[in-house]
Motif scaffolding. Structure first.
Motif: not given
Lengths: 201, 270
Positions: B174-189
């Motif tokens: 979570l510290a690495g993500s630096g983004a809220p859980l609701t943030a849009t993310r791209t699919p898995l590489s």
């Protein structure tokens, strides 16, 4: 499936289990010998389970590379062939599940002239009972097999096509013996229905 | 045609297995006849397989206990090296902050220094984009915007021993993500992309995410770590509400592998 296949014709005389142990101990050729012994059967099972040549090739490759790397975790509780089949079948089912999410055409299919894709090479052709199965009928049944749910297909491939004992098939598939019997029975019934309907068309 | 739920152990079906009606016996005969026509593995497939096995042998082959111990030592060295990078980066950052320091955008090391200054956990954060090319930096600086976000891969090197310790993995990711859980993310590489990017460990981790069947959209990130001394990937995914799920899988996972451990962790308050 026999637990080992030591050859008396110049092949490596060690059993499968001895070869796996030798591989873990650092013998660079041992795992290759195991693969050479069983790859044709593993290929056939993968091909029938996936219904697609490339998927089968990828599944066998992924599975055997995983087996090579994880061989130290093989405890010898089951036969090496059972272990390898389990990994290969799981790889096939895993790919089938992923493919279900991203559907592609699983078989080389021919769509009928009116766009009726039920008129497929294989499944839609007639079965002729009371005769020695012809080449065409064999194509029919393998085409029809590809239309079954993968769990039923895998059970039929192991038990009915390749004579794997039910208990061993249960071990490979990670389910109860009764579940394997149930899947086979339902799969046969479904195949009979598919082939019968096609024959009556 | 009953092709639906076949998980049940149906007594009638099991009985029909042993004494199939004539049409089903005929199907059995057809299946056997089809199997009898099987041919050997085609030469091109066999050649590909041989090549893949040879490459796997070169790549490390079987993970014997001795090799795992060596890998553990290597991971410790790696963690120590990461710490050195963080400290070294701190010196660079300090130099940049001074009137004599170089200006402009910081390097990965200086970014790591920033994270150290901000109390971020040590370790290298690598984000794989769709092309499999990673960017290094710190979670604190890398805000994980939707434009650049792929699968977040954190290399903490931590050795988690029990479910309670998995809260640390969630914190790292979570510290690495630096983004809220609701943030849009791209699919898995795709693992193949990561492999093409030259990092087999990341490729293996992404492969294990797929093996676990964790939905790509729910994955927050992956921590390349250890579980009781064995190389492992901790997959952190959304579990609903303010909870994430940390799922541990051996890094040399095989298809059908079960998780080594799972823990639901409340998301720490911001």
């Amino acid at each position: 499936m026999t637990p080992s296949a030591p050859g008396d014709d110049g092949r490596d005389p060690r059993t499968d289990a001895e070869l796996v142990a030798a591989h873990v101990a650092g013998d660079p050729d041992a795992f290759g010998e195991v693969v050479r012994r069983h790859r044709d059967r593993l290929w056939a099972v993968a091909l029938r389970t996936t219904g697609d040549r490339e998927e089968a090739a990828d599944a066998v490759q992924d599975a055997l590379v995983s087996a090579l790397r994880a061989a130290d975790r093989f405890r010898g509780d089951s036969a090496v062939t059972t272990w390898l089949h389990r990994i290969v079948v799981n790889a096939c089912l895993d790919r089938a599940r992923r493919r279900a999410v991203r559907p592609t055409r699983p078989l080389e299919e021919e769509v009928g002239p009116g766009g009726d894709d039920s008129v497929r090479t294989g499944a839609a052709l007639a079965v002729v009972p009371d005769q020695t199965p012809s080449v065409q009928t064999r194509l029919d049944v393998t085409g029809a097999l590809a239309r079954l749910p993968e769990a039923q297909r895998a059970a039929l491939v192991l038990v009915d096509m390749y004579d794997v004992p039910v208990a061993e098939a249960a071990e490979i598939l990670g389910v109860a013996v009764g579940t394997v019997k149930s899947r086979c029975s339902r799969g046969r019934s479904a195949l009979a229905e598919i082939l019968g309907a096609a024959g009556n068309r | 045609m009953r092709t639906g739920d076949d998980e049940r152990d149906d007594g009638d079906d099991a009985a029909a297995f042993d004494a199939p009606p004539a049409p089903e016996q005929h199907v059995r005969d057809l299946l056997r006849a089809a199997a009898a026509q099987d041919t050997a593995m085609p030469a091109d497939v066999a050649a590909r397989l041989e090549a893949a096995l040879a490459a796997a042998r070169v790549d490390g082959g079987v993970a014997s206990l001795g090799q795992r111990r060596r890998a553990r030592r290597f991971n410790r060295v790696l963690a120590a090296a990461a710490a050195v990078v963080v400290l070294g980066g701190g010196a660079v950052a300090a130099q940049q902050a001074s009137p004599f320091g170089a200006g402009g955008r910081g390097s990965a090391s200086s970014a790591a220094a920033g994270a150290a200054d901000e109390g971020a956990l040590p370790g290298v954060v690598e984000r794989k984009d769709a092309a499999g090319t990673g960017t290094e930096g710190t979670g604190a600086e890398d805000t994980g915007s939707a434009e650049t976000a792929g699968t977040l891969v954190v290399r903490s090197g931590n050795d988690y021993a029990d479910q309670a310790s998995l809260a640390d993995a969630a914190t790292v990711v979570l510290a690495g993500s630096g983004a809220p859980l609701t943030a849009t993310r791209t699919p898995l590489s795709a693992p193949e992309d990561a492999q093409a990017g030259g990092d087999p460990l990341v490729a293996q981790a992404l492969g294990c995410v797929q093996v676990l069947g964790v939905g790509a959209a729910s994955v927050v990130g992956v921590d390349l770590a250890q579980w009781r001394g064995t190389a492992a990937a901790v997959v952190v995914s959304r579990a609903g509400g303010d909870t994430v799920r940390a799922t541990v899988v051996a890094l040399d996972c095989v298809p059908g592998a079960d998780p080594l451990a799972t823990a639901d962790v409340p998301v720490p308050a911001a």
